[in-house]
Write an enzyme that holds these catalytic residues in place. Structure first.
Site, PDB file in Angstrom:
ATOM      1  N   TYR A 147      74.400 -39.847 -78.869  1.00  0.00           N
ATOM      2  CA  TYR A 147      74.811 -40.712 -77.762  1.00  0.00           C
ATOM      3  C   TYR A 147      73.671 -41.640 -77.314  1.00  0.00           C
ATOM      4  O   TYR A 147      73.792 -42.299 -76.301  1.00  0.00           O
ATOM      5  CB  TYR A 147      75.301 -39.872 -76.583  1.00  0.00           C
ATOM      6  CG  TYR A 147      76.620 -39.158 -76.845  1.00  0.00           C
ATOM      7  CD1 TYR A 147      77.788 -39.867 -77.094  1.00  0.00           C
ATOM      8  CD2 TYR A 147      76.689 -37.764 -76.846  1.00  0.00           C
ATOM      9  CE1 TYR A 147      79.000 -39.225 -77.339  1.00  0.00           C
ATOM     10  CE2 TYR A 147      77.903 -37.102 -77.082  1.00  0.00           C
ATOM     11  CZ  TYR A 147      79.050 -37.853 -77.331  1.00  0.00           C
ATOM     12  OH  TYR A 147      80.249 -37.209 -77.559  1.00  0.00           O
ATOM     13  N   ASP A 207      77.432 -26.328 -78.236  1.00  0.00           N
ATOM     14  CA  ASP A 207      77.127 -25.607 -79.475  1.00  0.00           C
ATOM     15  C   ASP A 207      75.632 -25.358 -79.629  1.00  0.00           C
ATOM     16  O   ASP A 207      75.197 -24.295 -80.043  1.00  0.00           O
ATOM     17  CB  ASP A 207      77.639 -26.411 -80.672  1.00  0.00           C
ATOM     18  CG  ASP A 207      79.125 -26.670 -80.547  1.00  0.00           C
ATOM     19  OD1 ASP A 207      79.904 -25.800 -80.927  1.00  0.00           O
ATOM     20  OD2 ASP A 207      79.499 -27.750 -80.056  1.00  0.00           O
ATOM     21  N   HIS A 450      73.507 -38.828 -86.695  1.00  0.00           N
ATOM     22  CA  HIS A 450      74.941 -38.953 -86.439  1.00  0.00           C
ATOM     23  C   HIS A 450      75.237 -39.694 -85.143  1.00  0.00           C
ATOM     24  O   HIS A 450      74.405 -39.781 -84.242  1.00  0.00           O
ATOM     25  CB  HIS A 450      75.633 -37.592 -86.436  1.00  0.00           C
ATOM     26  CG  HIS A 450      75.248 -36.723 -85.281  1.00  0.00           C
ATOM     27  ND1 HIS A 450      75.894 -36.742 -84.076  1.00  0.00           N
ATOM     28  CD2 HIS A 450      74.269 -35.811 -85.152  1.00  0.00           C
ATOM     29  CE1 HIS A 450      75.339 -35.876 -83.261  1.00  0.00           C
ATOM     30  NE2 HIS A 450      74.338 -35.301 -83.888  1.00  0.00           N
ATOM     31  N   TYR A 531      85.769 -40.577 -74.094  1.00  0.00           N
ATOM     32  CA  TYR A 531      85.310 -39.882 -72.880  1.00  0.00           C
ATOM     33  C   TYR A 531      83.794 -40.018 -72.715  1.00  0.00           C
ATOM     34  O   TYR A 531      83.254 -39.744 -71.656  1.00  0.00           O
ATOM     35  CB  TYR A 531      85.737 -38.406 -72.917  1.00  0.00           C
ATOM     36  CG  TYR A 531      84.713 -37.427 -73.460  1.00  0.00           C
ATOM     37  CD1 TYR A 531      84.535 -37.249 -74.828  1.00  0.00           C
ATOM     38  CD2 TYR A 531      83.917 -36.673 -72.602  1.00  0.00           C
ATOM     39  CE1 TYR A 531      83.604 -36.366 -75.320  1.00  0.00           C
ATOM     40  CE2 TYR A 531      82.972 -35.774 -73.086  1.00  0.00           C
ATOM     41  CZ  TYR A 531      82.823 -35.623 -74.439  1.00  0.00           C
ATOM     42  OH  TYR A 531      81.878 -34.743 -74.928  1.00  0.00           O
ATOM     43  N   ARG A 532      83.115 -40.493 -73.760  1.00  0.00           N
ATOM     44  CA  ARG A 532      81.653 -40.542 -73.756  1.00  0.00           C
ATOM     45  C   ARG A 532      81.269 -41.364 -74.979  1.00  0.00           C
ATOM     46  O   ARG A 532      82.002 -41.362 -75.978  1.00  0.00           O
ATOM     47  CB  ARG A 532      81.166 -39.110 -73.931  1.00  0.00           C
ATOM     48  CG  ARG A 532      79.744 -38.814 -73.613  1.00  0.00           C
ATOM     49  CD  ARG A 532      79.568 -37.301 -73.727  1.00  0.00           C
ATOM     50  NE  ARG A 532      78.194 -36.915 -73.575  1.00  0.00           N
ATOM     51  CZ  ARG A 532      77.715 -35.715 -73.855  1.00  0.00           C
ATOM     52  NH1 ARG A 532      78.530 -34.766 -74.304  1.00  0.00           N
ATOM     53  NH2 ARG A 532      76.447 -35.427 -73.688  1.00  0.00           N
TER      54      ARG A 532
END
Ligand code: ADP
Length: 602
Positions: A147, A207, A450, A531-532
């Site tokens: 992000y 996680d 990623h 959502y993000r």
């Protein structure tokens, strides 16, 4: 040029506030070794450019500003970002730039990093930023990988690394089952402390356990126990506003007796008057310095998984999950994963299952999956039930009867699977034990990094099918393996796609950006919104929430301009730009597919 990563052991939590717990020391060192053996990029390279200055600030002004801040909070607590950039890895991550650079590595960078040691020093830094017009960007741990990591949205912004000196667990209240933490408290740290005190309480962890409990909650991250909605389970915040003023929310707005904290600060979230907490999540309206959370009393639990044979079972699976979730028969938010994830969470690399370039074929996935413990299948459902032995048995009977409606479905308990199988890690995460397992994903490609593409869809087979088909088709066309994890609740699905790319491959990075831009737009056209998102896609995503002439963004901008007239706090975060920057070319829209250089598009 440096090519070797440090061979000193991964720091442990007793040595460094954001280190690994001792119980995971071997695993942490092993996973680092695997990741570095799959890296062809040098650890660092000499910088091409000089320090990236904040916008509209000359180097003389920057020098004066830095000198003044050093005098105020200590020379050692203000570091200019002029050294070689090191991507590191999850547990030894940088606070200078986005380690998973989708832009050029030197683009999304800070000019300096500041380490405040107290709320007062945060206030001092905020006032300093207002005086010099320097954008500041707060991070708690800065492991928000996928992000944007620790990078500021505006290149040359000053990163406020809160975690380094503000990492105390301020309180654990065993009777109230709650805690209060500072920004630098990781899931690992909170978990270890509760074990040390032998308290019958669970934390809720994503996680991976290296993130900040507070930072993840204000970015509205999720976990997997019944307390998995992190922001919903917070209770009370303390914030520094963009003008330097201090605010407490919830019951904290009322002082406790004799100068103490209010005794119900961690008991009742909403208190009296407008419930303002929400506006400080996924925004740039304040810097959170303390935050309370509810902790789940420990419970008996049973993790399990189901496999489903055919790709086409997808719609049916979603329709079976919906009533089970709405009736709260499912104990947590379960995950539905495609079988390809069985390959990469096992640490396999793409090259182990595949010849040639581009993504795996369906046949290659089938052949590789067949050799793994769950055998040939298409979808894997991971769930956990909570309660007494009898009630867990009853719940499982209902769930099994439902999934048995899909021909060929199979049920597994952890005892049915070998020691290293991922279900054992799910059982830990779903009972609040933070792990490192998901790092194996990054081994899929060399220099693995990623991006997350995270839309929300209704929990209805036909809607899930529409979004899934768009995502499958785009991955094929842009030549990416598709790694979908669906967190399926009773009414909505967080459809999380992990777009894995090679940081050394400019063509692949370019394709990843184009695919993200296209998917954001195509999904929005069908009513599916994220959502993000990663910092560099935030403007586009924010732009899709445009009902009634973008009333929502205009509302956010009104608040932003009122609270932050100088526009110093995290400009551009979540697409919210203060007046000073707004409409001056900083916004990155659907058309901006060339993200190699970040700055105002004039
Ligand atoms: P983590 O390491 O847990 O993934 P980060 O510390 O990177 O989380 O935080 C995620 C994002 O949330 C940051 O990029 C930043 O925008 C925001 N954030 C983090 N901590 C704070 C804070 N204390 N106050 C305001 N915003 C914050």
């Amino acid at each position: 040029m440096t090519t070797n990563t440090s061979q000193s052991p991964v720091p442990l939590i007793q040595e460094k506030y954001n280190g690994a717990p001792e119980r995971l020391s071997k695993e942490a060192n092993d996973v680092r070794a695997r990741l570095s053996s799959n890296r062809t990029l040098p650890t660092s390279r000499p910088r091409k450019g000089a320090v990236r200055l904040p916008p509209d600030v000359s180097s003389a002004e920057f020098e004066t500003a830095i000198k003044e801040l050093r005098q105020a909070i200590g020379v050692e607590n203000v570091e200019v970002n002029d050294k070689a950039l090191v991507d590191g890895w999850y547990l030894e991550h940088p606070n200078t730039h986005d380690a998973f650079h989708i832009a050029e590595q030197e683009e999304l960078v800070s000019s300096a990093t500041v380490y405040p040691g107290s709320t007062e020093e945060v206030q001092t830094t905020v006032r300093w930023a207002n005086k010099f017009g320097i954008p500041i960007y707060p991070i708690s741990i800065g492991r928000n990988l996928g992000y944007g990591g620790a990078a500021p949205r505006v290149p040359g912004g000053v990163v406020l690394d809160l975690g380094k000196r503000m990492h105390q667990i301020l309180n654990i209240d065993a009777e109230n089952a709650s805690c209060v933490v500072e920004p630098g408290v990781t899931y690992f740290k909170l978990y270890e402390e509760i074990q040390k005190r032998n308290l019958p309480l669970w934390i809720d962890t994503p996680d991976l356990g290296g993130g900040s409990v507070l930072g993840n909650a204000i970015d509205r991250g999720v976990g997997y126990t019944p307390y998995g909605d992190h922001f919903a389970n917070h209770c009370g915040m303390e914030l520094v506003l963009p003008n330097g003023e201090l605010l407490r929310t919830g019951m904290g707005a009322m002082p406790g007796p004799d100068g103490t904290d209010n005794p119900t600060w961690q008991s009742f979230q909403h208190a009296f008057g407008p419930s303002v907490d929400g506006i400080f999540s996924q925004s740039n309206f304040g810097i959170v310095t303390k935050m309370g959370f509810h902790l789940m009393p420990e419970a008996q639990h049973q993790s399990y998984c189901f496999t489903f044979l055919r790709d086409e079972d997808f719609e049916h699976i979603v329709d079976l999950i919906r009533p089970l979730a709405q009736k709260r028969i499912l104990g947590n938010i379960p995950q539905l994963r495609h079988v390809i994830q069985e390959l990469n969470v096992t640490g396999l690399r793409q090259a182990d299952c595949h010849t040639g370039s581009g993504p795996l074929t369906r046949e290659e996935i089938r052949v590789a999956a067949k050799k793994l413990p769950l055998g040939e299948c298409s979808w894997v459902f991971y769930g956990t039930q909570y309660g007494s032995t009898n009630s867990i048995a009853e719940q499982l009977e209902i769930i099994k009867a439902e999934f048995a409606k899909i021909p060929g479905s199979r049920f597994f308990l952890p005892k049915d699977l070998p020691k290293g199988h991922y279900l054992h890690d799910r059982a830990l995460v779903c009972s609040g034990v933070p792990v490192l397992r998901e790092l194996e994903w990054l081994n899929w490609l060399p220099n693995g990094a990623h991006l997350f593409f995270s839309p929300i869809a209704p929990t209805r087979g036909k809607d899930a099918r529409i979004i899934h088909e768009m995502i499958v088709e785009a991955h094929k066309r842009y030549r990416f393996d598709l790694f979908p994890t669906l967190c399926v609740a009773g009414r909505e699905i967080h459809y999380i796609v992990n777009v894995i790319y090679d940081r050394a491959d400019p063509d692949m990075k370019d394709r990843a950006v184009r695919m993200m831009r296209e998917l954001i737009q195509k999904c929005a056209a069908k009513g599916f919104g994220e959502y993000r998102t990663h910092l560099l896609f935030a403007d586009q995503v924010a732009g899709t929430y445009n009902w009634n002439n973008s009333a929502f963004m205009r509302f956010n901008e009104t608040i932003k301009d009122a609270l932050d007239p100088k526009g110093i706090l995290a400009p551009g975060r979540n697409g919210i730009w203060p007046k000073r920057f707004r409409g001056k070319g900083w916004e990155l829209t659907e058309k901006d597919v060339d993200l190699r250089s970040i700055g105002p598009r004039l």
